[in-house]
Design a protein around this motif. Structure first.
Motif, short mmCIF file in Angstrom:
data_model
loop_
_atom_site.label_atom_id
_atom_site.label_comp_id
_atom_site.label_asym_id
_atom_site.label_seq_id
_atom_site.Cartn_x
_atom_site.Cartn_y
_atom_site.Cartn_z
N PRO A 56 0.81 -1.22 0.00
CA PRO A 56 0.00 0.00 0.00
C PRO A 56 0.84 1.27 0.00
O PRO A 56 0.32 2.36 -0.23
CB PRO A 56 -0.85 -0.11 1.26
CG PRO A 56 -0.12 -1.05 2.15
CD PRO A 56 0.63 -1.99 1.24
N LEU A 57 2.13 1.13 0.25
CA LEU A 57 3.08 2.24 0.18
C LEU A 57 4.23 1.84 -0.73
O LEU A 57 4.55 0.66 -0.86
CB LEU A 57 3.66 2.58 1.56
CG LEU A 57 2.71 3.01 2.66
CD1 LEU A 57 3.47 3.22 3.97
CD2 LEU A 57 1.96 4.28 2.26
N PRO A 82 1.62 6.71 -1.00
CA PRO A 82 0.53 5.73 -0.97
C PRO A 82 0.20 5.25 -2.39
O PRO A 82 0.29 6.02 -3.35
CB PRO A 82 -0.63 6.51 -0.36
CG PRO A 82 -0.31 7.94 -0.61
CD PRO A 82 1.18 8.05 -0.68
N LEU A 100 -3.11 8.87 7.51
CA LEU A 100 -2.14 7.94 6.95
C LEU A 100 -0.79 8.09 7.64
O LEU A 100 -0.16 7.10 8.03
CB LEU A 100 -1.99 8.19 5.44
CG LEU A 100 -1.14 7.21 4.66
CD1 LEU A 100 -1.77 5.83 4.66
CD2 LEU A 100 -0.96 7.71 3.24
#
Length: 132
Positions: A56-57, A82, A100
């Motif tokens: 996700p990153l 992201p 986040l």
């Protein structure tokens, strides 16, 4: 420049070699960052480790271990962007960016504080490090 550029520092009253052994254990990264695909690109021994970050990153993460007084300062850095589920860049701003950043800052802080609690067990506050 990455959207997330996080840093945190924690003092552990144990020698760098003890902290380095914990950080180098394969289970360490998997325990604190299970959603991320972390690949070691620099094993710096008693100075820490660097990983590439995917999932996700997308970016890099580093734990730098600095000898200070009778212990170690664990420096945590996460520099990443992201990604959407399809792997494309996911623009984030405002409150969503704050959430986040907090999520990943807390993950790093949790790793450092759990190491501190475990490795300093038996140490009297303000006293010398526990012999290993």
């Amino acid at each position: 420049m990455h959207v997330l550029d996080l840093a945190d520092d924690t003092f552990l009253a144990v020698p760098p070699r003890v902290v380095a052994a914990e950080v180098a254990a394969p289970a360490f990264a998997a325990r604190y960052w299970p959603e991320l695909d972390l690949r070691v690109y620099a094993d710096r021994g008693v100075k820490g480790r660097c990983w590439t970050v995917a999932g996700p990153l997308h970016g890099t993460m580093e734990i730098w271990l600095e000898p200070v007084l009778d212990g170690t300062v664990l420096h945590y850095y996460l520099r990443a962007d992201p990604l959407a589920p399809d792997g494309s860049w996911h623009p984030v701003g405002g409150a969503a960016l704050g959430r986040l950043a907090r999520r990943w800052r807390v993950a790093g802080r949790r790793a450092a504080l759990e190491l501190k609690d475990r490795l300093e067990t038996g140490r009297v506050p303000g006293g010398p490090p526990v012999p290993d």
